[in-house]
Write a protein that holds these residues in place. Structure first.
Motif, PDB file in Angstrom:
ATOM      1  N   GLY A  24     -54.703   1.196   2.463  1.00 41.68           N
ATOM      2  CA  GLY A  24     -55.574   1.941   1.555  1.00 41.68           C
ATOM      3  C   GLY A  24     -55.837   1.260   0.227  1.00 41.68           C
ATOM      4  O   GLY A  24     -55.993   1.923  -0.805  1.00 41.68           O
ATOM      5  N   ILE A  25     -55.907  -0.066   0.238  1.00 39.51           N
ATOM      6  CA  ILE A  25     -56.167  -0.822  -0.993  1.00 39.51           C
ATOM      7  C   ILE A  25     -57.672  -1.017  -1.159  1.00 39.51           C
ATOM      8  O   ILE A  25     -58.335  -1.557  -0.281  1.00 39.51           O
ATOM      9  CB  ILE A  25     -55.458  -2.184  -0.956  1.00 39.51           C
ATOM     10  N   LYS A  26     -58.202  -0.557  -2.279  1.00 44.01           N
ATOM     11  CA  LYS A  26     -59.643  -0.622  -2.514  1.00 44.01           C
ATOM     12  C   LYS A  26     -60.075  -2.028  -2.927  1.00 44.01           C
ATOM     13  O   LYS A  26     -59.378  -2.718  -3.656  1.00 44.01           O
ATOM     14  CB  LYS A  26     -60.054   0.376  -3.598  1.00 44.01           C
ATOM     15  N   VAL A  27     -61.265  -2.421  -2.458  1.00 45.26           N
ATOM     16  CA  VAL A  27     -61.842  -3.722  -2.789  1.00 45.26           C
ATOM     17  C   VAL A  27     -63.281  -3.518  -3.242  1.00 45.26           C
ATOM     18  O   VAL A  27     -64.004  -2.682  -2.684  1.00 45.26           O
ATOM     19  CB  VAL A  27     -61.807  -4.679  -1.569  1.00 45.26           C
ATOM     20  N   SER A  28     -63.691  -4.270  -4.240  1.00 41.44           N
ATOM     21  CA  SER A  28     -65.043  -4.113  -4.762  1.00 41.44           C
ATOM     22  C   SER A  28     -65.427  -5.320  -5.608  1.00 41.44           C
ATOM     23  O   SER A  28     -64.562  -6.014  -6.149  1.00 41.44           O
ATOM     24  CB  SER A  28     -65.139  -2.836  -5.599  1.00 41.44           C
ATOM     25  N   ALA A  29     -66.732  -5.551  -5.731  1.00 41.02           N
ATOM     26  CA  ALA A  29     -67.247  -6.576  -6.647  1.00 41.02           C
ATOM     27  C   ALA A  29     -68.023  -5.917  -7.784  1.00 41.02           C
ATOM     28  O   ALA A  29     -68.847  -6.553  -8.435  1.00 41.02           O
ATOM     29  CB  ALA A  29     -68.144  -7.551  -5.897  1.00 41.02           C
ATOM     30  N   GLU A  30     -67.744  -4.644  -8.020  1.00 42.38           N
ATOM     31  CA  GLU A  30     -68.517  -3.874  -8.990  1.00 42.38           C
ATOM     32  C   GLU A  30     -68.318  -4.321 -10.435  1.00 42.38           C
ATOM     33  O   GLU A  30     -69.125  -3.992 -11.300  1.00 42.38           O
ATOM     34  CB  GLU A  30     -68.177  -2.383  -8.873  1.00 42.38           C
ATOM     35  N   CYS A  31     -67.231  -5.056 -10.707  1.00 37.31           N
ATOM     36  CA  CYS A  31     -67.029  -5.509 -12.089  1.00 37.31           C
ATOM     37  C   CYS A  31     -68.188  -6.400 -12.531  1.00 37.31           C
ATOM     38  O   CYS A  31     -68.552  -6.415 -13.710  1.00 37.31           O
ATOM     39  CB  CYS A  31     -65.692  -6.218 -12.256  1.00 37.31           C
ATOM     40  N   CYS A  32     -68.776  -7.150 -11.600  1.00 31.42           N
ATOM     41  CA  CYS A  32     -69.923  -7.988 -11.928  1.00 31.42           C
ATOM     42  C   CYS A  32     -71.088  -7.140 -12.432  1.00 31.42           C
ATOM     43  O   CYS A  32     -71.784  -7.515 -13.379  1.00 31.42           O
ATOM     44  CB  CYS A  32     -70.375  -8.780 -10.708  1.00 31.42           C
ATOM     45  N   MET A  33     -71.303  -5.991 -11.802  1.00 26.89           N
ATOM     46  CA  MET A  33     -72.415  -5.126 -12.174  1.00 26.89           C
ATOM     47  C   MET A  33     -72.135  -4.341 -13.451  1.00 26.89           C
ATOM     48  O   MET A  33     -72.890  -4.412 -14.427  1.00 26.89           O
ATOM     49  CB  MET A  33     -72.731  -4.171 -11.026  1.00 26.89           C
ATOM     50  N   TYR A  34     -71.033  -3.591 -13.473  1.00 30.23           N
ATOM     51  CA  TYR A  34     -70.798  -2.654 -14.570  1.00 30.23           C
ATOM     52  C   TYR A  34     -70.275  -3.306 -15.847  1.00 30.23           C
ATOM     53  O   TYR A  34     -70.480  -2.771 -16.944  1.00 30.23           O
ATOM     54  CB  TYR A  34     -69.827  -1.565 -14.119  1.00 30.23           C
ATOM     55  N   VAL A  59     -72.178 -10.741 -23.701  1.00 27.96           N
ATOM     56  CA  VAL A  59     -71.645  -9.540 -23.055  1.00 27.96           C
ATOM     57  C   VAL A  59     -70.130  -9.649 -22.991  1.00 27.96           C
ATOM     58  O   VAL A  59     -69.580 -10.527 -22.333  1.00 27.96           O
ATOM     59  CB  VAL A  59     -72.216  -9.356 -21.636  1.00 27.96           C
ATOM     60  N   ASN A  60     -69.448  -8.753 -23.691  1.00 26.47           N
ATOM     61  CA  ASN A  60     -67.981  -8.712 -23.710  1.00 26.47           C
ATOM     62  C   ASN A  60     -67.508  -7.830 -22.556  1.00 26.47           C
ATOM     63  O   ASN A  60     -67.775  -6.627 -22.532  1.00 26.47           O
ATOM     64  CB  ASN A  60     -67.497  -8.152 -25.051  1.00 26.47           C
ATOM     65  N   THR A  61     -66.809  -8.424 -21.612  1.00 29.43           N
ATOM     66  CA  THR A  61     -66.368  -7.691 -20.424  1.00 29.43           C
ATOM     67  C   THR A  61     -65.082  -6.890 -20.653  1.00 29.43           C
ATOM     68  O   THR A  61     -64.664  -6.132 -19.789  1.00 29.43           O
ATOM     69  CB  THR A  61     -66.116  -8.658 -19.255  1.00 29.43           C
ATOM     70  N   GLY A  62     -64.478  -7.095 -21.823  1.00 34.17           N
ATOM     71  CA  GLY A  62     -63.191  -6.450 -22.083  1.00 34.17           C
ATOM     72  C   GLY A  62     -62.034  -7.395 -21.871  1.00 34.17           C
ATOM     73  O   GLY A  62     -60.911  -7.137 -22.306  1.00 34.17           O
ATOM     74  N   LEU A  63     -62.292  -8.523 -21.190  1.00 42.38           N
ATOM     75  CA  LEU A  63     -61.315  -9.606 -21.034  1.00 42.38           C
ATOM     76  C   LEU A  63     -62.008 -10.892 -21.473  1.00 42.38           C
ATOM     77  O   LEU A  63     -62.740 -11.509 -20.691  1.00 42.38           O
ATOM     78  CB  LEU A  63     -60.837  -9.733 -19.583  1.00 42.38           C
ATOM     79  N   GLY A  93     -70.209  -3.170 -21.679  1.00 46.32           N
ATOM     80  CA  GLY A  93     -70.397  -2.140 -20.673  1.00 46.32           C
ATOM     81  C   GLY A  93     -69.043  -1.522 -20.390  1.00 46.32           C
ATOM     82  O   GLY A  93     -68.198  -1.405 -21.273  1.00 46.32           O
ATOM     83  N   LYS A  94     -68.820  -1.171 -19.134  1.00 47.47           N
ATOM     84  CA  LYS A  94     -67.512  -0.670 -18.750  1.00 47.47           C
ATOM     85  C   LYS A  94     -66.528  -1.835 -18.706  1.00 47.47           C
ATOM     86  O   LYS A  94     -66.856  -2.917 -18.221  1.00 47.47           O
ATOM     87  CB  LYS A  94     -67.576   0.013 -17.379  1.00 47.47           C
TER      88      LYS A  94
END
Length: 333
Positions: free
Chosen positions: A170-180, A73-77, A102-103
């Motif tokens: 207002g800085i967004k935080v997420s762990a969604e890179c693992c999923m998408y 799976v190539n994550t783009g990085l 994926g994304k």
């Protein structure tokens, strides 16, 4: 290789009893589990654990290769060293490694938010930034709840200070890179080939959240393919002896750069990210710059608020520009 040949071969090659026992058990489990499944998806990351899994299957179980699908799976990085290593593996073992995407991590981080601290804590911070009531007990747990949490689940005062700064700005935080960027494309791939078994190189000795969640090398699933981790019980010493006895060469990330593990490139969840960035800046400066562009704010924030004992950004970065080596010293407060 016939099962009757395993024991004498392994006994001769691995005189240490613990190592012999772990590897012999792995041989038996691979044969047993592969025999009972029809379509097998084998995750290949270019890392050392997946190298061992690939060598095991391609070298000692060629009779099952007709139903095996190797996938990256190539994550783009991704490191150029990893891409080269995958091509070398295809040539060495005479198999094809499917590449899926994926994304891109770049898109996911920009759209959903920064991965910060750990996957567990990033999900809590994400909820807190959205004013989810349940997050307050996790950020500021009462004594009764705090006693039930592991140390890595408790936010330090410095981390809480950073969380409030994130909310105020207002800085967004997420762990969604693992999923998408990783999990979903792999799930889509498994569905497309009709896989009934998913194989990965995870080991309990690596620690982390997955080592706590998993209870053994094999798990049946109600939805999707069953999961098998052939190396689950292997110690670091067993893996070292296997590499030496089998003549396995890991990617340049390990053999030349000195990485202990690769994982997702530049991920701020990595507690040794400073070491990775140092090596990146020297050996793959373009990737270093890409990681600073995508994750730089996360590194800086965690360092500014002293969220970890280890800094994210190394004090001295070596990198190559137009073929010349330069030294960049990060200003310290």
């Amino acid at each position: 290789m016939q099962r009757s040949e395993w024991f004498p071969m392994l006994e001769e090659r691995y005189p240490d009893w613990d190592t012999f026992s772990e590897i012999e058990h792995t041989f038996r489990r691979i044969d047993e589990i592969f025999r009972s499944h029809a379509c097998i998806s084998i995750s290949v990351s270019g890392g050392s654990d997946s190298d061992c899994v690939m060598h095991l299957i391609c070298t000692y179980f060629p009779e099952y290769l007709y139903k095996c699908h190797f996938v990256f799976v190539n994550t783009g990085l991704e490191y150029d060293a990893t891409k080269r290593h995958l091509e070398e593996a295809e040539h060495k073992y005479g198999v094809t490694i499917d590449r899926v995407r994926g994304k891109s991590v770049v898109y996911v981080v920009a759209h959903y938010g920064l991965p910060i601290l750990s996957k567990y804590k990033a999900n809590i911070i994400k909820g807190y930034l959205r004013d989810a009531p349940w997050t307050l007990n996790r950020l500021y747990p009462p004594d009764e709840l705090r006693a039930k949490l592991r140390n890595d689940q408790v936010f330090s005062p410095q981390q809480l200070e950073m969380v409030e700064y994130l909310k105020a700005n207002g800085i967004k935080v997420s762990a969604e890179c693992c999923m998408y960027s990783k999990k979903k494309p792999l799930l889509d791939y498994e569905k497309s080939i009709g896989a009934d078994l998913y194989v990965t190189g995870e080991r309990k000795a690596e620690g982390g959240q997955r080592s706590i969640q998993q209870r053994g090398c094999f798990s049946e699933r109600d939805k999707g393919p069953n999961k098998f981790m052939p190396l689950w019980a292997w110690s670091h010493e067993t893996k070292r002896q296997f590499k030496a006895a089998e003549g396995i060469r890991y990617s340049d990330c390990y053999e030349i750069w000195g990485f202990r593990r690769t994982g997702c490139v530049g991920c701020p969840f990595n507690i040794r990210i400073a070491e990775d960035l140092q090596a990146m800046a020297q050996f793959e400066p373009k990737m270093y710059k890409a990681c600073m562009h995508v994750f730089g704010q996360a590194y800086e924030l965690m360092d500014r608020f002293n969220c970890r004992k280890r800094k994210c950004l190394p004090e001295v970065i070596q990198y190559t520009i137009f073929g010349e080596c330069a030294i960049a010293e990060r200003e310290t407060e």
